[in-house]
Scaffold this active site. Structure first.
Site, PDB file in Angstrom:
ATOM      1  N   HIS A  18       0.836  -1.205   0.000  1.00  0.00           N
ATOM      2  CA  HIS A  18       0.000   0.000   0.000  1.00  0.00           C
ATOM      3  C   HIS A  18       0.874   1.259   0.000  1.00  0.00           C
ATOM      4  CE1 HIS A  18      -3.913  -2.050   1.126  1.00  0.00           C
ATOM      5  NE2 HIS A  18      -3.009  -3.014   1.209  1.00  0.00           N
ATOM      6  N   ASP A 113      -6.234   5.666   1.540  1.00  0.00           N
ATOM      7  CA  ASP A 113      -6.349   4.263   1.150  1.00  0.00           C
ATOM      8  C   ASP A 113      -7.803   3.851   1.354  1.00  0.00           C
ATOM      9  OD1 ASP A 113      -6.105   1.413   1.017  1.00  0.00           O
ATOM     10  OD2 ASP A 113      -3.978   1.647   1.511  1.00  0.00           O
TER      11      ASP A 113
END
Ligand code: UDP
Length: 474
Positions: A18, A113
């Site tokens: 990520h 995110d």
């Protein structure tokens, strides 16, 4: 920071894949004239400072700064339960912090995110738009999104033992998605916390201002059409690492690694024949039982192919019995194998000696393989990887999915299938997809245009409170 330049907060889930993807997004946005504050856990910040070159490059950019967050969960995240510990600590620690940053500074928008639902709560009532960036594939996103439909139609919870039965309620995947290809969380109890968390947060994407995906239209067009019915404003801007290169913003040496890369493997690769080596890596989170490690190892040695294998220090669970492994497999490994703790993966995949990639199909790894034109042998570990590996095999025809089993005969057989028996077929489709990937990130391509549109849209967003610009500059 220059106060006239639009300012964006970027906040990834604290995990290698990520952070990697969102740092790449950062490197694309900075030269386009945006200032960025990148929120990062203290653990990830320490890792980046230790090994990654991106940290050095970004720190020298006047429009960039890291904001380090203390007190987040720092343990492993190789199961849904452990992932939930991270979600809980994000909700507790990061929500108030993010809200404070949004309120205190002249922020144009937050790019969060999409797995961190709390960012919508943090921004609620502030007027600052939250754009979700999901670092997974569109196909995995869509499978997560469809979980409530699977529950209401009775396809979840899974009953009986036939994991090959087709799933009918993930639209667009009716003909080929089997029970075993659903995201790993679907195998758990229907009351399972992670299953609901992942499903709920994915549904909350409809409340975000827009959705950014690290993919490209030629790869996932039909599934993107399904998602657009619910999230109309999608920016597909990937593959990000190729996009950086096409805009001359990166070299192969730029690294976001949390681990020390062992570059000696590149010299070893230099000595191998073209397309002869199997590169094996299961990313940063996956773990193997000791017996699984041995099955893979025997399979690789028995395949008679040279292999480069990343064995992370925390890859194998349980007792360390290295002597036994080395005695059993020493000869074949010495003759044809090269083991490292962490590889410079993009460089490895771009090396002409690499002929196939044994991968867990984490989305970054999958895209890196696509761009390098390297066929895959897929062994999904968890989460989105089960969906990705099915697409690699039956939709994109870029490799073979050996899902759920890794016994040595199967590993040997499938490695040979991809690297010998059906070699030409896989190389042709991998080359074709690599060309499409590059086309998408070059001037005039879909991802290239979408990134320009994203930048323009952010610049057009209003500043919430101009007075804050003064405070921010002090
Ligand atoms: N990676 C690397 N060296 C390795 C193994 C992995 O640089 O030895 C990088 C890889 O290039 C990718 C990331 O780590 O960018 C892993 O992300 P992915 O989404 O594939 O999997 P995850 O680690 O999230 O499961």
């Amino acid at each position: 920071m220059d106060l006239q330049t639009p300012h964006v907060l970027i906040f990834p889930l604290p995990a290698q894949g990520h952070v990697n993807a969102m740092l790449k997004l950062t490197e694309l946005l900075l030269p386009a004239g945006l200032n960025i504050t990148f929120l990062i856990s203290s653990k990830d910040h320490r890792s980046l400072c230790g090994y990654a070159t991106v940290h050095l490059r970004l720190n020298s950019h006047p429009g960039f700064r890291f904001h380090v967050i203390e007190g987040l969960y720092e343990g492993p995240m190789d199961t849904g339960e452990k992932l939930s510990l991270m979600f809980d600590s994000l909700t507790e620690v990061a929500t108030p912090l993010l809200r404070k940053l949004i309120l205190d500074f002249p922020v144009r928008c937050v790019i969060a995110d999409g797995i961190n639902g709390f960012s919508l709560d943090a921004a609620e009532g502030t007027g600052v738009p939250v754009i979700f960036f999901r670092t997974i594939s569109a196909c995995a996103f869509w499978a997560y999104f469809s979980i409530p439909d699977l529950i209401s139609s009775g396809e979840l919870p899974l009953t009986g033992t036939n994991m090959d039965e087709l799933i009918m309620n993930v639209k667009g995947m009716e003909g080929f998605l089997r029970r075993r290809d659903l995201p790993s969380f679907c195998r758990s109890e229907i009351k399972n916390y992670t299953l609901h968390q992942v499903s709920n947060i994915t549904r909350r994407s409809t409340a975000a201002h827009a959705l950014i995906l690290n993919t490209f239209d030629d790869l996932e067009g039909p599934i993107l059409s399904q998602i657009r019915k619910h999230c109309p404003n999608i920016y597909t801007i990937g593959p990000l690492h190729a996009h950086l290169k096409s805009r001359s913003l990166s070299t192969l040496e730029s690294s976001n690694s949390f681990y020390k890369e062992d570059k000696t493997c590149l010299h070893w690769l230099d000595q191998q024949s073209p397309k002869s080596v199997l590169y094996a890596s299961f990313g940063s989170l996956a773990t193997l039982e000791r017996d699984q490690l041995l099955e893979f190892w025997h399979g690789l040695v028995n395949s008679k192919k040279p292999f480069l294998w990343v064995i992370r220090k925390d890859l194998v669970l349980g007792e360390n019995d290295e002597d036994k492994v080395h005695i059993d497999l020493e000869k074949g490994t010495k003759e044809r194998g090269y083991l490292v703790g962490w590889a410079p993966q993009e460089e490895v995949l771009a090396h002409p000696a690499v002929g196939a990639f044994l991968t867990h199909n984490g989305w970054n790894s999958t895209l890196e393989s696509v761009v390098a034109g390297v066929p895959m042998v897929s062994w999904a570990f968890f989460a989105d990887q089960q969906v990705n590996s099915r697409f690699v095999d039956v939709v994109w025809k870029l490799g073979i999915d050996m899902k759920d089993t890794c016994d040595r005969t199967k590993v040997e057989r499938i490695v040979n299938e991809v690297m010998v028996v059906r070699k030409e077929e896989f190389i042709d489709s991998a080359n074709h997809m690599a060309e499409l990937a590059m086309k998408s990130v070059c001037e005039g391509g879909s991802s290239y245009n979408n990134l320009d549109r994203l930048v323009e849209d952010i610049k057009a967003m209003g500043v919430l409170n101009k007075e804050k610009q003064v405070a921010f500059g002090k």
